[in-house]
Design a protein around this motif. Structure first.
Motif, PDB file in Angstrom:
ATOM      1  N   GLY A  16     -17.070 -71.134 -25.070  1.00  0.00           N
ATOM      2  CA  GLY A  16     -15.923 -71.400 -24.223  1.00  0.00           C
ATOM      3  C   GLY A  16     -14.629 -70.896 -24.764  1.00  0.00           C
ATOM      4  N   SER A  17     -13.718 -71.290 -24.224  1.00  0.00           N
ATOM      5  CA  SER A  17     -12.261 -71.015 -24.634  1.00  0.00           C
ATOM      6  C   SER A  17     -11.428 -72.094 -24.739  1.00  0.00           C
ATOM      7  CB  SER A  17     -11.748 -69.910 -23.529  1.00  0.00           C
ATOM      8  OG  SER A  17     -12.324 -68.901 -23.496  1.00  0.00           O
ATOM      9  N   LEU A  18     -10.169 -71.987 -25.592  1.00  0.00           N
ATOM     10  CA  LEU A  18      -9.222 -72.977 -25.688  1.00  0.00           C
ATOM     11  C   LEU A  18      -8.043 -72.130 -25.854  1.00  0.00           C
ATOM     12  CD1 LEU A  18     -10.455 -75.473 -28.208  1.00  0.00           C
ATOM     13  CD2 LEU A  18      -9.969 -75.874 -25.807  1.00  0.00           C
ATOM     14  N   ARG A  19      -6.904 -72.720 -25.650  1.00  0.00           N
ATOM     15  CA  ARG A  19      -5.342 -72.108 -26.014  1.00  0.00           C
ATOM     16  C   ARG A  19      -4.588 -72.961 -26.683  1.00  0.00           C
ATOM     17  NH1 ARG A  19      -0.289 -70.818 -22.147  1.00  0.00           N
ATOM     18  NH2 ARG A  19       0.486 -68.773 -23.191  1.00  0.00           N
ATOM     19  N   GLU A  46      -7.505 -70.559 -44.160  1.00  0.00           N
ATOM     20  CA  GLU A  46      -7.541 -69.089 -43.985  1.00  0.00           C
ATOM     21  C   GLU A  46      -6.532 -68.436 -42.931  1.00  0.00           C
ATOM     22  OE1 GLU A  46     -11.322 -67.599 -43.263  1.00  0.00           O
ATOM     23  OE2 GLU A  46     -11.561 -68.700 -41.427  1.00  0.00           O
ATOM     24  N   LEU A  47      -6.092 -67.485 -43.097  1.00  0.00           N
ATOM     25  CA  LEU A  47      -5.317 -66.887 -42.064  1.00  0.00           C
ATOM     26  C   LEU A  47      -6.285 -66.225 -40.940  1.00  0.00           C
ATOM     27  CD1 LEU A  47      -2.633 -65.583 -41.034  1.00  0.00           C
ATOM     28  CD2 LEU A  47      -3.426 -63.542 -41.995  1.00  0.00           C
ATOM     29  N   VAL A  48      -5.867 -66.619 -39.678  1.00  0.00           N
ATOM     30  CA  VAL A  48      -6.333 -66.282 -38.355  1.00  0.00           C
ATOM     31  C   VAL A  48      -5.972 -65.068 -37.895  1.00  0.00           C
ATOM     32  CG1 VAL A  48      -7.141 -67.233 -35.965  1.00  0.00           C
ATOM     33  CG2 VAL A  48      -7.453 -68.781 -38.091  1.00  0.00           C
ATOM     34  N   ALA A  49      -4.547 -65.279 -37.488  1.00  0.00           N
ATOM     35  CA  ALA A  49      -3.765 -64.181 -36.875  1.00  0.00           C
ATOM     36  C   ALA A  49      -2.121 -64.658 -37.367  1.00  0.00           C
ATOM     37  CB  ALA A  49      -3.842 -64.352 -35.267  1.00  0.00           C
ATOM     38  N   VAL A  50      -1.591 -63.187 -37.058  1.00  0.00           N
ATOM     39  CA  VAL A  50       0.052 -63.073 -37.334  1.00  0.00           C
ATOM     40  C   VAL A  50       0.709 -62.606 -36.246  1.00  0.00           C
ATOM     41  CG1 VAL A  50      -0.024 -61.607 -39.049  1.00  0.00           C
ATOM     42  CG2 VAL A  50       1.824 -63.227 -39.114  1.00  0.00           C
ATOM     43  N   ILE A  51       1.941 -62.822 -35.897  1.00  0.00           N
ATOM     44  CA  ILE A  51       2.545 -62.057 -35.184  1.00  0.00           C
ATOM     45  C   ILE A  51       3.996 -61.975 -35.590  1.00  0.00           C
ATOM     46  CG2 ILE A  51       2.826 -64.050 -33.384  1.00  0.00           C
ATOM     47  CD1 ILE A  51       3.037 -61.735 -31.155  1.00  0.00           C
ATOM     48  N   LYS A  64     -11.271 -60.966 -34.483  1.00  0.00           N
ATOM     49  CA  LYS A  64     -10.899 -59.490 -33.837  1.00  0.00           C
ATOM     50  C   LYS A  64     -11.718 -59.555 -32.533  1.00  0.00           C
ATOM     51  CE  LYS A  64      -8.847 -56.980 -37.501  1.00  0.00           C
ATOM     52  NZ  LYS A  64      -9.090 -55.810 -38.281  1.00  0.00           N
ATOM     53  N   GLY A  65     -10.951 -59.422 -31.443  1.00  0.00           N
ATOM     54  CA  GLY A  65     -11.654 -59.162 -30.104  1.00  0.00           C
ATOM     55  C   GLY A  65     -12.051 -60.324 -29.354  1.00  0.00           C
ATOM     56  N   ARG A  66     -11.818 -61.377 -29.940  1.00  0.00           N
ATOM     57  CA  ARG A  66     -12.072 -62.911 -29.313  1.00  0.00           C
ATOM     58  C   ARG A  66     -10.500 -63.716 -29.311  1.00  0.00           C
ATOM     59  NH1 ARG A  66     -15.007 -66.466 -31.989  1.00  0.00           N
ATOM     60  NH2 ARG A  66     -14.891 -65.825 -33.964  1.00  0.00           N
ATOM     61  N   PHE A  67     -10.047 -63.811 -30.284  1.00  0.00           N
ATOM     62  CA  PHE A  67      -8.762 -64.201 -30.108  1.00  0.00           C
ATOM     63  C   PHE A  67      -7.496 -63.541 -29.989  1.00  0.00           C
ATOM     64  CE2 PHE A  67     -10.266 -67.766 -33.461  1.00  0.00           C
ATOM     65  CZ  PHE A  67     -11.130 -67.894 -32.480  1.00  0.00           C
ATOM     66  N   VAL A  78       4.700 -70.207 -30.319  1.00  0.00           N
ATOM     67  CA  VAL A  78       3.594 -69.090 -30.640  1.00  0.00           C
ATOM     68  C   VAL A  78       2.113 -69.572 -29.758  1.00  0.00           C
ATOM     69  CG1 VAL A  78       3.021 -70.089 -32.806  1.00  0.00           C
ATOM     70  CG2 VAL A  78       2.343 -67.636 -32.429  1.00  0.00           C
ATOM     71  N   TYR A  79       1.502 -68.953 -29.319  1.00  0.00           N
ATOM     72  CA  TYR A  79       0.186 -69.262 -28.890  1.00  0.00           C
ATOM     73  C   TYR A  79      -1.131 -68.602 -29.368  1.00  0.00           C
ATOM     74  CZ  TYR A  79       3.810 -70.179 -25.023  1.00  0.00           C
ATOM     75  OH  TYR A  79       4.530 -70.623 -24.203  1.00  0.00           O
ATOM     76  N   LEU A  80      -1.967 -69.194 -29.277  1.00  0.00           N
ATOM     77  CA  LEU A  80      -3.373 -68.477 -29.837  1.00  0.00           C
ATOM     78  C   LEU A  80      -4.331 -68.926 -28.600  1.00  0.00           C
ATOM     79  CD1 LEU A  80      -4.871 -66.854 -32.032  1.00  0.00           C
ATOM     80  CD2 LEU A  80      -5.728 -69.283 -32.982  1.00  0.00           C
ATOM     81  N   GLN A  81      -4.805 -67.574 -28.018  1.00  0.00           N
ATOM     82  CA  GLN A  81      -6.006 -67.568 -27.047  1.00  0.00           C
ATOM     83  C   GLN A  81      -7.255 -67.416 -27.731  1.00  0.00           C
ATOM     84  OE1 GLN A  81      -5.521 -68.505 -23.507  1.00  0.00           O
ATOM     85  NE2 GLN A  81      -8.008 -68.282 -23.623  1.00  0.00           N
ATOM     86  N   LEU A  82      -8.224 -68.703 -27.696  1.00  0.00           N
ATOM     87  CA  LEU A  82      -9.490 -68.335 -28.347  1.00  0.00           C
ATOM     88  C   LEU A  82     -10.787 -68.296 -27.182  1.00  0.00           C
ATOM     89  CD1 LEU A  82      -7.507 -70.500 -29.972  1.00  0.00           C
ATOM     90  CD2 LEU A  82      -9.504 -71.189 -31.286  1.00  0.00           C
ATOM     91  N   ASN A  83     -10.976 -67.220 -27.300  1.00  0.00           N
ATOM     92  CA  ASN A  83     -12.115 -66.808 -26.230  1.00  0.00           C
ATOM     93  C   ASN A  83     -13.731 -66.588 -27.131  1.00  0.00           C
ATOM     94  OD1 ASN A  83     -10.455 -67.015 -24.142  1.00  0.00           O
ATOM     95  ND2 ASN A  83     -10.052 -64.572 -24.330  1.00  0.00           N
TER      96      ASN A  83
END
Length: 120
Positions: A16-19, A46-51, A64-67, A78-83
């Motif tokens: 599934g997905s979350l935002r 732990e670091l997930v993502a940074v912009i 990588k490739g999912r979020f 800031v947003y994080l799309q989790l697929n």
């Protein structure tokens, strides 16, 4: 003072997905990097993502490739799309921002955390 308020966590089935969203407010002159970290039970944060403010991004190999991380500078958000979520993505997700205050002081701020639980 600066506050980071997160939203969007929850319980989802594998695949599934979350935002997630994180809005910064308060004494802000500008915001440099914004990021998402996570901490699972018994593990280190732990670091997930940074912009960066210019839009450059960096991701942990495990997501990588999912979020996808994005930001709206006008909204200081800031947003994080989790697929394609996996049970191993289960953790408390924390928002982080490097904020320059009106007095030109650079400070590091954290949100309160939002729980993401992925069931198998």
């Amino acid at each position: 003072q600066v506050q980071l308020v997160e939203s969007g966590g929850g319980l989802v089935q594998a695949g599934g997905s979350l935002r997630l969203s994180c809005a910064a407010s308060g004494s802000i002159f500008s915001i440099g990097s914004m990021g998402w970290y996570r901490q699972a039970p018994g593990k280190q944060r732990e670091l997930v993502a940074v912009i960066l403010s210019g839009g450059s991004t960096n991701y942990a190999d495990s997501v990588k490739g999912r979020f996808t991380i994005s930001r709206d500078n006008a909204k200081n958000t800031v947003y994080l799309q989790l697929n394609s979520l996996k049970p191993e993505d289960t953790a408390v997700y924390y928002c982080n921002a490097h904020v320059v205050t009106p007095t030109h002081r650079l400070d590091d701020y954290w949100g309160q955390g939002t729980q993401v639980t992925v069931s198998s």
